[in-house]
Design a protein around this motif. Structure first.
Motif, short mmCIF file in Angstrom:
data_model
loop_
_atom_site.label_atom_id
_atom_site.label_comp_id
_atom_site.label_asym_id
_atom_site.label_seq_id
_atom_site.Cartn_x
_atom_site.Cartn_y
_atom_site.Cartn_z
N PRO A 21 -8.43 13.72 -16.57
CA PRO A 21 -9.85 13.34 -16.68
C PRO A 21 -10.06 11.86 -16.51
CG PRO A 21 -9.16 14.66 -18.55
CD PRO A 21 -7.97 14.42 -17.71
N CYS A 22 -9.10 11.10 -17.00
CA CYS A 22 -9.27 9.64 -16.89
C CYS A 22 -9.25 9.20 -15.44
CB CYS A 22 -8.14 8.96 -17.68
SG CYS A 22 -8.27 9.24 -19.45
N MET A 23 -8.37 9.82 -14.67
CA MET A 23 -8.31 9.45 -13.24
C MET A 23 -9.58 9.89 -12.53
SD MET A 23 -5.53 7.85 -12.84
CE MET A 23 -5.40 7.89 -11.05
N VAL A 24 -10.08 11.04 -12.90
CA VAL A 24 -11.33 11.52 -12.28
C VAL A 24 -12.46 10.57 -12.58
CG1 VAL A 24 -13.04 13.37 -12.28
CG2 VAL A 24 -10.59 13.91 -12.25
N ILE A 25 -12.56 10.16 -13.83
CA ILE A 25 -13.65 9.25 -14.23
C ILE A 25 -13.51 7.94 -13.49
CG2 ILE A 25 -14.57 7.94 -16.16
CD1 ILE A 25 -13.79 10.31 -17.95
N ALA A 26 -12.24 7.49 -13.35
CA ALA A 26 -12.04 6.20 -12.64
C ALA A 26 -12.44 6.32 -11.19
CB ALA A 26 -10.57 5.79 -12.76
N GLN A 27 -12.14 7.46 -10.53
CA GLN A 27 -12.53 7.64 -9.13
C GLN A 27 -14.03 7.68 -8.98
OE1 GLN A 27 -10.50 11.11 -7.79
NE2 GLN A 27 -8.44 10.10 -7.80
N SER A 39 -17.03 -1.38 -16.58
CA SER A 39 -16.20 -1.84 -15.47
C SER A 39 -14.91 -1.05 -15.41
CB SER A 39 -15.89 -3.32 -15.63
OG SER A 39 -15.12 -3.52 -16.80
N ASP A 40 -14.18 -1.17 -14.29
CA ASP A 40 -12.92 -0.45 -14.11
C ASP A 40 -11.86 -0.91 -15.10
OD1 ASP A 40 -14.10 0.90 -12.08
OD2 ASP A 40 -13.25 -0.40 -10.49
N SER A 41 -11.76 -2.17 -15.31
CA SER A 41 -10.74 -2.68 -16.23
C SER A 41 -10.99 -2.22 -17.66
CB SER A 41 -10.70 -4.21 -16.18
OG SER A 41 -11.96 -4.75 -16.58
N THR A 42 -12.27 -2.19 -18.00
CA THR A 42 -12.60 -1.73 -19.36
C THR A 42 -12.26 -0.26 -19.52
OG1 THR A 42 -14.39 -3.34 -19.48
CG2 THR A 42 -14.43 -1.53 -21.08
N LEU A 43 -12.54 0.52 -18.48
CA LEU A 43 -12.24 1.94 -18.53
C LEU A 43 -10.74 2.17 -18.62
CD1 LEU A 43 -13.37 4.81 -18.43
CD2 LEU A 43 -13.25 4.67 -15.92
N GLN A 44 -10.00 1.37 -17.89
CA GLN A 44 -8.52 1.52 -17.98
C GLN A 44 -8.01 1.22 -19.37
OE1 GLN A 44 -6.96 -1.02 -14.91
NE2 GLN A 44 -7.63 0.35 -13.21
N TRP A 45 -8.52 0.18 -19.99
CA TRP A 45 -8.08 -0.14 -21.36
C TRP A 45 -8.45 0.97 -22.34
CZ3 TRP A 45 -4.60 -3.39 -22.65
CH2 TRP A 45 -4.32 -4.52 -21.88
N ILE A 46 -9.63 1.55 -22.11
CA ILE A 46 -10.03 2.65 -23.00
C ILE A 46 -9.06 3.81 -22.85
CG2 ILE A 46 -11.82 4.39 -23.43
CD1 ILE A 46 -13.88 2.22 -22.64
N VAL A 47 -8.68 4.11 -21.62
CA VAL A 47 -7.76 5.22 -21.38
C VAL A 47 -6.39 4.92 -22.02
CG1 VAL A 47 -6.49 6.47 -19.59
CG2 VAL A 47 -8.93 5.99 -19.29
N ILE A 48 -5.94 3.67 -21.87
CA ILE A 48 -4.63 3.30 -22.45
C ILE A 48 -4.65 3.44 -23.97
CG2 ILE A 48 -3.05 1.36 -22.81
CD1 ILE A 48 -3.81 0.44 -19.96
N VAL A 49 -5.74 2.98 -24.59
CA VAL A 49 -5.85 3.07 -26.05
C VAL A 49 -5.86 4.53 -26.49
CG1 VAL A 49 -7.36 2.62 -28.02
CG2 VAL A 49 -6.98 0.84 -26.29
N LEU A 50 -6.59 5.36 -25.73
CA LEU A 50 -6.61 6.77 -26.09
C LEU A 50 -5.23 7.41 -25.97
CD1 LEU A 50 -9.96 7.90 -24.36
CD2 LEU A 50 -9.50 7.70 -26.81
N LEU A 51 -4.51 7.02 -24.91
CA LEU A 51 -3.16 7.55 -24.74
C LEU A 51 -2.25 7.12 -25.90
CD1 LEU A 51 -2.63 7.06 -20.91
CD2 LEU A 51 -2.91 9.21 -22.14
N ILE A 52 -2.36 5.84 -26.22
CA ILE A 52 -1.52 5.36 -27.32
C ILE A 52 -1.85 6.07 -28.63
CG2 ILE A 52 -0.99 3.33 -28.76
CD1 ILE A 52 -1.37 1.63 -26.22
N THR A 53 -3.16 6.29 -28.86
CA THR A 53 -3.58 6.96 -30.09
C THR A 53 -3.04 8.38 -30.14
OG1 THR A 53 -5.60 5.64 -30.13
CG2 THR A 53 -5.57 7.62 -31.50
N VAL A 54 -3.17 9.07 -29.01
CA VAL A 54 -2.67 10.44 -28.97
C VAL A 54 -1.15 10.47 -29.17
CG1 VAL A 54 -2.38 12.46 -27.47
CG2 VAL A 54 -4.57 11.27 -27.55
N PHE A 55 -0.48 9.52 -28.53
CA PHE A 55 0.99 9.47 -28.66
C PHE A 55 1.41 9.21 -30.12
CE2 PHE A 55 4.97 7.08 -28.57
CZ PHE A 55 5.77 8.00 -27.91
#
Length: 285
Positions: A21-27, A39-55
């Motif tokens: 989903p994150c890649m779809v949203i980014a596209q 922005s794209d950079s902000t969206l990437q950081w949000i995705v990274i934080v979510l991944l870290i949280t899930v991990f």
């Protein structure tokens, strides 16, 4: 271990599900350009934080599961230990009681017992030989004493003398009696002396010597038939031997007896007690 494998599988499956989903949203955001408010950079950081949280959440769940498994395994081990203890107690109650005082068979102990029995048998044979030898010597000494007594008794002579008054008048017979030998026993005193004379029937383990009286003279000899008194004398040589005997050989550890090797010892009456003036000679064996 099964729980850990399940969690690892969840992580492997969840990572693509989150990334898709994150890649779809980014596209989509790239296609719209800058029309989106993020922005794209902000969206990437949000995705990274979510991944870290899930991990992190998944790792916590894994560790919790591992901890629960360890606690369960420890609890199972304790339950097994308790069950085993209960089973052993039940078996002990059902098993017939055997007295702990009864000896158990042991080849080494059995061999040691045989050796001790053989040693005791050998010592008993040696002791019997010594007893026989002492009895033989005692019989010889007693026979000599009886012979002396018989000789003294036979010496009771009746002497007849003639008084020269008239040739036809004879004197009356005069009887001359020699006193018999008397024997006693007595407890030994220090410094080689005897005090209280007792009948010979009163001998004990404290009277290793026999005292004989002839007229006003006293003599003493070793009573080799009194084995208990000889044993006591060996154990307490200062009180029973040193003041009464002169040893022909030195005392040695392991000596169990001693024999008389000389004539009678001589005593002298001094201040109400019989003091040794001539010791008897002995030999340790």
């Amino acid at each position: 271990m099964k729980t850990g494998k399940i969690y690892k599988s969840l992580i492997i499956l969840g990572f693509p599900l989150i990334m898709a989903p994150c890649m779809v949203i980014a596209q989509q955001a790239g296609a719209q350009g800058r029309t989106t408010f993020v922005s794209d950079s902000t969206l990437q950081w949000i995705v990274i934080v979510l991944l870290i949280t899930v991990f992190v959440i998944l790792m916590m769940l894994i560790f919790q599961g591992i901890g629960k498994n360890k606690a369960i395994s420890r609890l199972n081990r304790r339950i097994d230990v308790i069950v085993n203890l209960q089973n052993s107690e039940n078996q002990m109650q059902l098993r017939p009681q055997v007295s702990s005082s009864l000896p158990r068979y042991n080849e080494v102990a059995d061999e040691k017992l045989k050796n001790q029995l053989n040693e005791l048998t050998r010592k008993l044979e040696e002791l019997n030989k010594k007893v026989d030898a002492n009895q033989t010597k005692s019989i010889q000494i007693n026979s000599l004493d009886k012979l002396n007594v018989d000789e003294i008794q036979s010496a009771d002579l009746v002497l007849e003398t003639v008084v020269p008054q008239d040739q036809d008048t004879l004197s009356e017979p005069i009887t001359l009696s020699i006193p018999q030998q008397q024997e006693f026993v007595s407890n030994c005193m220090t410094a080689g002396a005897f005090q209280e004379l007792l009948p010979i029937s009163k001998k004990s383990r404290h009277t290793p010597y026999i005292i004989s009286k002839r007229e006003n003279e006293y003599y003493f000899r070793l009573d080799e038939s009194n084995l208990d008194a000889i044993t006591t004398a060996i154990q307490y040589r200062n009180s029973y031997i040193d003041g009464f005997c002169e040893s022909l050989n030195n005392y040695f550890p392991g000596a169990k007896s001693f024999t008389q090797e000389s004539k009678l010892g001589k005593l002298q009456l001094v201040e109400g007690k019989l003091q040794v003036v001539e010791k008897i000679k002995i030999r340790y064996s």
